[in-house]
Design a protein around this motif. Structure first.
Motif, PDB file in Angstrom:
ATOM      1  N   ARG A  13       1.051  -1.281   0.739  1.00 52.66           N
ATOM      2  CA  ARG A  13      -0.021   0.099  -0.070  1.00 52.66           C
ATOM      3  C   ARG A  13       0.997   1.006   0.231  1.00 52.66           C
ATOM      4  NH1 ARG A  13       0.343  -2.371   5.032  1.00 52.66           N
ATOM      5  NH2 ARG A  13       0.950  -1.398   6.557  1.00 52.66           N
ATOM      6  N   ALA A  14       1.859   1.237   0.475  1.00 54.51           N
ATOM      7  CA  ALA A  14       3.072   2.517   0.785  1.00 54.51           C
ATOM      8  C   ALA A  14       4.455   1.680   0.726  1.00 54.51           C
ATOM      9  CB  ALA A  14       2.809   3.251   1.781  1.00 54.51           C
ATOM     10  N   PRO A  15       5.295   2.604   0.850  1.00 54.37           N
ATOM     11  CA  PRO A  15       7.004   1.714   0.815  1.00 54.37           C
ATOM     12  C   PRO A  15       6.951   1.660   2.345  1.00 54.37           C
ATOM     13  CG  PRO A  15       6.313   4.079  -0.071  1.00 54.37           C
ATOM     14  CD  PRO A  15       5.378   3.939  -0.238  1.00 54.37           C
ATOM     15  N   THR A  16       8.053   1.060   2.806  1.00 55.17           N
ATOM     16  CA  THR A  16       7.791   1.257   3.878  1.00 55.17           C
ATOM     17  C   THR A  16       8.367   1.792   5.359  1.00 55.17           C
ATOM     18  OG1 THR A  16      10.114  -1.088   3.224  1.00 55.17           O
ATOM     19  CG2 THR A  16       9.865  -0.807   5.759  1.00 55.17           C
ATOM     20  N   ALA A  17       8.855   2.914   4.649  1.00 53.32           N
ATOM     21  CA  ALA A  17       9.133   3.962   5.510  1.00 53.32           C
ATOM     22  C   ALA A  17       8.060   4.777   5.583  1.00 53.32           C
ATOM     23  CB  ALA A  17      10.257   5.545   4.885  1.00 53.32           C
ATOM     24  N   VAL A  18       6.700   4.337   4.841  1.00 54.00           N
ATOM     25  CA  VAL A  18       5.466   5.686   4.949  1.00 54.00           C
ATOM     26  C   VAL A  18       4.175   4.449   6.467  1.00 54.00           C
ATOM     27  CG1 VAL A  18       3.505   5.725   4.244  1.00 54.00           C
ATOM     28  CG2 VAL A  18       5.593   6.607   2.807  1.00 54.00           C
ATOM     29  N   ARG A  19       4.821   2.921   5.929  1.00 51.08           N
ATOM     30  CA  ARG A  19       4.142   1.609   6.524  1.00 51.08           C
ATOM     31  C   ARG A  19       4.156   1.995   8.198  1.00 51.08           C
ATOM     32  NH1 ARG A  19       5.465  -3.268   3.739  1.00 51.08           N
ATOM     33  NH2 ARG A  19       6.419  -1.912   2.714  1.00 51.08           N
ATOM     34  N   ILE A  20       5.485   2.567   7.842  1.00 54.40           N
ATOM     35  CA  ILE A  20       6.462   1.961   9.707  1.00 54.40           C
ATOM     36  C   ILE A  20       7.356   3.403   9.760  1.00 54.40           C
ATOM     37  CG2 ILE A  20       7.918   1.028  10.849  1.00 54.40           C
ATOM     38  CD1 ILE A  20       6.717  -1.909   9.208  1.00 54.40           C
ATOM     39  N   PRO A  21       6.533   4.404  10.424  1.00 57.44           N
ATOM     40  CA  PRO A  21       7.701   5.322  10.251  1.00 57.44           C
ATOM     41  C   PRO A  21       8.830   5.472  11.485  1.00 57.44           C
ATOM     42  CG  PRO A  21       5.405   6.104  10.632  1.00 57.44           C
ATOM     43  CD  PRO A  21       5.672   4.436  10.650  1.00 57.44           C
ATOM     44  N   PHE A  22       9.957   6.211  10.982  1.00 56.84           N
ATOM     45  CA  PHE A  22      11.528   6.496  11.464  1.00 56.84           C
ATOM     46  C   PHE A  22      11.140   6.937  12.570  1.00 56.84           C
ATOM     47  CE2 PHE A  22      16.169   6.043   9.733  1.00 56.84           C
ATOM     48  CZ  PHE A  22      16.594   5.407  11.490  1.00 56.84           C
ATOM     49  N   THR A  59      13.762   1.339  -3.547  1.00 55.65           N
ATOM     50  CA  THR A  59      14.150   2.945  -4.504  1.00 55.65           C
ATOM     51  C   THR A  59      13.368   3.894  -4.524  1.00 55.65           C
ATOM     52  OG1 THR A  59      12.667   1.211  -5.636  1.00 55.65           O
ATOM     53  CG2 THR A  59      14.737   0.364  -6.218  1.00 55.65           C
ATOM     54  N   PHE A  60      12.064   3.745  -4.054  1.00 57.56           N
ATOM     55  CA  PHE A  60      11.625   4.599  -3.682  1.00 57.56           C
ATOM     56  C   PHE A  60      12.198   6.197  -3.513  1.00 57.56           C
ATOM     57  CE2 PHE A  60      10.171   2.920  -0.059  1.00 57.56           C
ATOM     58  CZ  PHE A  60      10.850   3.215   1.101  1.00 57.56           C
ATOM     59  N   ILE A  61      13.430   6.157  -2.813  1.00 58.08           N
ATOM     60  CA  ILE A  61      14.159   7.092  -2.409  1.00 58.08           C
ATOM     61  C   ILE A  61      14.783   7.844  -3.717  1.00 58.08           C
ATOM     62  CG2 ILE A  61      15.932   8.015  -0.766  1.00 58.08           C
ATOM     63  CD1 ILE A  61      13.562   7.596   0.081  1.00 58.08           C
ATOM     64  N   PRO A  62      14.708   9.329  -3.927  1.00 55.19           N
ATOM     65  CA  PRO A  62      15.294   9.452  -5.726  1.00 55.19           C
ATOM     66  C   PRO A  62      17.046   9.299  -4.925  1.00 55.19           C
ATOM     67  CG  PRO A  62      13.757  10.985  -4.600  1.00 55.19           C
ATOM     68  CD  PRO A  62      14.198  10.230  -3.860  1.00 55.19           C
ATOM     69  N   LYS A  63      17.299   9.026  -6.367  1.00 53.84           N
ATOM     70  CA  LYS A  63      19.406   9.040  -6.661  1.00 53.84           C
ATOM     71  C   LYS A  63      19.663  10.091  -5.953  1.00 53.84           C
ATOM     72  CE  LYS A  63      23.125   7.862  -9.637  1.00 53.84           C
ATOM     73  NZ  LYS A  63      22.885   7.459 -11.328  1.00 53.84           N
ATOM     74  N   PRO A  64      19.818  11.592  -5.545  1.00 56.25           N
ATOM     75  CA  PRO A  64      19.675  12.521  -4.039  1.00 56.25           C
ATOM     76  C   PRO A  64      19.769  11.874  -2.877  1.00 56.25           C
ATOM     77  CG  PRO A  64      18.395  13.401  -6.279  1.00 56.25           C
ATOM     78  CD  PRO A  64      18.682  11.834  -6.182  1.00 56.25           C
ATOM     79  N   VAL A  65      19.429  10.990  -2.833  1.00 60.09           N
ATOM     80  CA  VAL A  65      19.306  10.552  -0.967  1.00 60.09           C
ATOM     81  C   VAL A  65      20.382   9.190  -1.441  1.00 60.09           C
ATOM     82  CG1 VAL A  65      18.585   9.934   0.902  1.00 60.09           C
ATOM     83  CG2 VAL A  65      17.422  12.066  -0.818  1.00 60.09           C
ATOM     84  N   PHE A  66      19.045   8.401  -1.852  1.00 60.63           N
ATOM     85  CA  PHE A  66      19.758   6.831  -2.223  1.00 60.63           C
ATOM     86  C   PHE A  66      20.345   6.889  -3.369  1.00 60.63           C
ATOM     87  CE2 PHE A  66      17.570   4.518   1.983  1.00 60.63           C
ATOM     88  CZ  PHE A  66      18.362   5.377   2.401  1.00 60.63           C
ATOM     89  N   ASP A  67      22.266   6.530  -3.775  1.00 64.75           N
ATOM     90  CA  ASP A  67      21.973   6.133  -4.672  1.00 64.75           C
ATOM     91  C   ASP A  67      23.150   4.918  -5.165  1.00 64.75           C
ATOM     92  OD1 ASP A  67      23.579   6.514  -7.333  1.00 64.75           O
ATOM     93  OD2 ASP A  67      25.118   7.995  -7.224  1.00 64.75           O
TER      94      ASP A  67
END
Length: 309
Positions: free
Chosen positions: A85-94, A255-263
């Motif tokens: 339903r959503a990326p990991t970081a959205v489903r389970i906040p950090f 992969t939902f994290i853009p390249k300027p953050v996670f290359d």
């Protein structure tokens, strides 16, 4: 005036643009944390969870995302579509993450979610907000053997362009031994939760056990969460959380994290997921040096780590 459309997580990162860079570390109670976290520490420390909230705690790169996916699937009866339903970081906040606007902080995300929530943290035990223990929240801790954890963290810091520049491998190895990386000492981290596991009802898991017998460990998590799922559902969860399945899952592979953050052209977020990859990185001299230092730092801890399975 028309209401502005809420940005998706990845859109918010894209919009943050030039504000994204390798952030320096600032100590909070002796623990080096990324400056945005350190500068926002008071509201993080004051966070009050609901007693129904579940905490997933790890030292970075110890199997966090894997455990998050297992837990999400267990809570949703193994329904793969619901868990996409959503990326990991959205489903389970950090919990403690704070980034440049308009990227939402962990606290922002949690404020918009109704309990029960699943919450991720890399904070060592002494920095976990006391409300988790006062409210008797359940907590799952995952620990990974030091050598593999170090290798994985090194490659992560190469591709995560918000963490300090890792520098050469040999220097990074020494920084790990001295506890000079983000979230501090691996040694203190794994010992802190180990010492409190019975008193705080923490489910303490080992990455190596999860690799060796994933079904057994999924069942342990299921029982800890007071769930009872069929054999077929458990088998499906084990399949859906295999390394290959997660590496191919765009909602879990970052992969939902853009390249300027996670290359991920430098190193994939889901790199190998193996036990024993450290043998491809440590020279015999480095291994001996590390083992001697490990013996000194862990001499009072009887934690059954395995560097091979």
């Amino acid at each position: 005036m028309a209401e502005e459309k809420e940005l998706s997580y990845s859109e918010a990162i894209e919009k943050a643009g030039s504000a994204i860079h390798r952030f320096r570390l600032i100590e909070v109670k002796g623990i080096p944390l990324m400056e945005h976290i350190a500068n926002s520490w008071d509201p993080i420390w004051a966070f009050q969870p609901d007693p129904s909230d579940l905490l997933i705690a790890t030292y970075p790169k110890a199997g966090t995302t894997w455990t998050q996916e297992i837990v999400d699937l267990l809570l949703h009866d193994g329904d793969a579509e619901v868990c996409r339903r959503a990326p990991t970081a959205v489903r389970i906040p950090f919990l403690e993450i704070v980034s440049p606007p308009p990227i939402p902080s962990g606290l922002d995300q949690l404020s918009k979610m109704a309990p029960p929530r699943v919450i991720k943290t890399h904070l060592p035990f002494q920095l976990v907000p006391e409300g988790f223990w006062e409210n008797k929240c359940k907590a799952i801790y995952v620990a990974r053997n030091a050598k593999d954890n170090l290798v994985s963290y090194y490659h992560f810091d190469r591709m995560n362009l918000t963490q300090p520049e890792p520098g050469p491998w040999d220097g990074y190895l020494h920084k790990f031994m001295r506890g000079e990386l983000a979230w501090g000492s691996w040694y203190d981290h794994v010992k802190g939760f180990w010492q409190e596991r019975e008193k705080r009802n923490i489910l303490y898991l080992f990455y190596e056990d999860m690799k060796e017998n994933p079904r057994r460990e999924v069942e342990r998590i299921m029982r800890y969460l007071d769930l009872s799922l069929s054999d077929d559902v458990i088998r499906r969860i084990v399949e859906l959380t295999s390394f290959k399945a997660m590496k191919d899952n765009p909602m879990a592979n970052y992969t939902f994290i853009p390249k300027p953050v996670f290359d991920q052209s430098i190193s994939p977020f889901m790199r190998k997921g193996e036990v024993g990859d450290w043998t491809n990185h440590f020279s015999p001299e480095q291994s001996q040096l590390f083992d001697e230092d490990y013996e000194r730092q862990m001499k009072d801890a009887n934690i059954p780590f395995r560097a091979t399975i």
